[in-house]
Design a protein around this motif. Structure first.
Motif, mmCIF file in Angstrom:
data_model
loop_
_atom_site.group_PDB
_atom_site.id
_atom_site.type_symbol
_atom_site.label_atom_id
_atom_site.label_comp_id
_atom_site.label_asym_id
_atom_site.label_seq_id
_atom_site.Cartn_x
_atom_site.Cartn_y
_atom_site.Cartn_z
ATOM 1 N N TYR A 105 -0.814 4.584 -1.100
ATOM 2 C CA TYR A 105 0.572 4.241 -0.763
ATOM 3 C C TYR A 105 0.580 3.348 0.478
ATOM 4 O O TYR A 105 1.244 2.317 0.524
ATOM 5 C CB TYR A 105 1.417 5.493 -0.498
ATOM 6 C CG TYR A 105 2.754 5.155 0.106
ATOM 7 C CD1 TYR A 105 2.940 5.187 1.502
ATOM 8 C CD2 TYR A 105 3.815 4.741 -0.690
ATOM 9 C CE1 TYR A 105 4.164 4.819 2.067
ATOM 10 C CE2 TYR A 105 5.036 4.384 -0.133
ATOM 11 C CZ TYR A 105 5.203 4.426 1.251
ATOM 12 O OH TYR A 105 6.400 4.044 1.810
ATOM 13 N N ARG A 106 -0.187 3.757 1.496
ATOM 14 C CA ARG A 106 -0.208 2.970 2.750
ATOM 15 C C ARG A 106 -0.715 1.554 2.469
ATOM 16 O O ARG A 106 -0.170 0.572 3.011
ATOM 17 C CB ARG A 106 -1.100 3.667 3.786
ATOM 18 C CG ARG A 106 -1.278 2.851 5.043
ATOM 19 C CD ARG A 106 -2.013 3.605 6.141
ATOM 20 N NE ARG A 106 -2.486 2.669 7.156
ATOM 21 C CZ ARG A 106 -3.120 3.030 8.276
ATOM 22 N NH1 ARG A 106 -3.343 4.316 8.528
ATOM 23 N NH2 ARG A 106 -3.530 2.147 9.151
ATOM 24 N N MET A 107 -1.729 1.434 1.649
ATOM 25 C CA MET A 107 -2.275 0.099 1.336
ATOM 26 C C MET A 107 -1.196 -0.773 0.707
ATOM 27 O O MET A 107 -1.006 -1.935 1.076
ATOM 28 C CB MET A 107 -3.466 0.242 0.405
ATOM 29 C CG MET A 107 -4.172 -1.041 0.025
ATOM 30 S SD MET A 107 -3.482 -1.818 -1.458
ATOM 31 C CE MET A 107 -4.106 -0.719 -2.723
ATOM 32 N N VAL A 108 -0.438 -0.216 -0.246
ATOM 33 C CA VAL A 108 0.627 -0.989 -0.903
ATOM 34 C C VAL A 108 1.765 -1.267 0.079
ATOM 35 O O VAL A 108 2.347 -2.358 0.088
ATOM 36 C CB VAL A 108 1.145 -0.249 -2.147
ATOM 37 C CG1 VAL A 108 2.345 -0.959 -2.751
ATOM 38 C CG2 VAL A 108 0.041 -0.091 -3.189
ATOM 39 N N LYS A 109 2.054 -0.299 0.933
ATOM 40 C CA LYS A 109 3.143 -0.499 1.913
ATOM 41 C C LYS A 109 2.814 -1.682 2.824
ATOM 42 O O LYS A 109 3.631 -2.576 3.047
ATOM 43 C CB LYS A 109 3.340 0.754 2.738
ATOM 44 C CG LYS A 109 4.474 0.663 3.780
ATOM 45 C CD LYS A 109 4.640 1.947 4.576
ATOM 46 C CE LYS A 109 5.856 1.873 5.496
ATOM 47 N NZ LYS A 109 5.754 0.762 6.484
ATOM 48 N N GLU A 110 1.580 -1.677 3.330
ATOM 49 C CA GLU A 110 1.198 -2.730 4.291
ATOM 50 C C GLU A 110 1.057 -4.093 3.622
ATOM 51 O O GLU A 110 1.355 -5.114 4.227
ATOM 52 C CB GLU A 110 -0.110 -2.330 4.984
ATOM 53 C CG GLU A 110 0.065 -1.127 5.913
ATOM 54 C CD GLU A 110 -1.256 -0.612 6.465
ATOM 55 O OE1 GLU A 110 -1.228 0.207 7.398
ATOM 56 O OE2 GLU A 110 -2.326 -1.030 5.957
#
Ligand code: 6PG
Length: 257
Positions: free
Chosen positions: A92-97
């Motif tokens: 999720y964090r990878m896609v968010k960033e």
């Protein structure tokens, strides 16, 4: 009726990401033309984790505003590590960033795995319920996603369907918690039958490290317990291999069935 896979080979990692971006934009535009308001069914896409899709997500985030109407796209995750969303390993964090922080998308359209990092079974159960409630036709046995993006590990895993793990056997759920002894960790993953219900399933592979795994999927013996990516055979959807030349190497192309 299974369709023969379509293979697109890009010269470089960057041109692969550009091709995949344009390919996805085209899919979304085709969907929009078929589902005009007021009965506009959203375009549903399961995002891959890992490192390969980052550049694709960045390029999607850099598109001119309005190229994609994100209010009519539902984002889900093909798998998630069992860590909190702020963890450096979080998909999720990878896609968010790489994407979410750059686009205007309604919060309710971003359907991430809830409470990852606590009980993996509870997270999988919660995600199953969430998807059943939010996806179009969510109550049918396996709702058809419009697009699934997948990577492939050197061990021929995909999503978090790892060799010799329990998730490979699940034929009833959309989402399961999967213990991965090889990594000494838990993952949350969409199941093979749910992935195979999708209208478009695309492996996005870049780099020479993918050659052996790709060769096993294309030309190896059918041993999905050892080579889980072999489980990915869309029932009626289109399977795509979006790869670069480094990933292809000199592997003979997969011949039509
Ligand atoms: C994950 C992914 C996983 C990934 C492959 C390839 O959560 O890591 O879902 O299936 O796609 O491991 O990863 P790379 O793109 O980093 O090679």
């Amino acid at each position: 009726m299974q369709q023969d896979p379509k293979v697109h080979i890009s010269a470089t990692t960057e041109s692969l990401a550009v091709f995949a971006r344009d390919w996805l934009v085209e899919l979304i535009c085709q969907h929009r033309s078929k589902h005009s308001p007021p009965h506009s069914t959203p375009f549903t896409i399961a995002l891959s984790g890992g490192s390969t899709p980052k550049r694709l997500y960045q390029l999607l985030g850099e598109l001119p505003v309005g190229t994609i109407d994100w209010s009519r796209v539902l984002l889900v995750w093909g798998d998630e590590r069992n860590v909190p969303q702020e963890h450096s390993d979080s998909n999720y964090r990878m896609v968010k960033e790489s994407l979410l922080d750059k686009i205007e998308i309604p919060e309710e359209n971003v359907i991430a795995v809830p409470n990852a990092g606590q009980s993996p079974e509870a997270a999988a159960d919660a995600y199953e319920s969430l998807l059943r409630g939010r996806l179009p036709n969510g109550q049918v046995r396996f709702p058809a996603l419009d697009c699934v993006l997948l990577g492939m590990g050197d061990d021929v895993h995909t999503a978090s369907l790892f060799p010799e793990t329990a998730a490979l056997k699940d034929q009833t759920r959309l989402v399961v918690a999967n213990h991965v002894p090889q990594l000494a960790c838990w993952r949350i993953t969409l199941t093979a039958p749910f992935l195979n219900a999708a209208r478009n399933v695309a492996f996005l592979l870049s780099g020479s490290s993918k050659q052996t795994a790709l060769a096993r999927v294309w030309h190896g013996p059918f041993e999905p317990d050892k080579y889980p990516a072999q489980l990915i055979r869309p029932v009626s959807g289109q399977l795509w291999y979006l790869i670069d030349q480094a990933a292809r190497g000199d592997i003979p192309l997969k011949q039509p069935a």
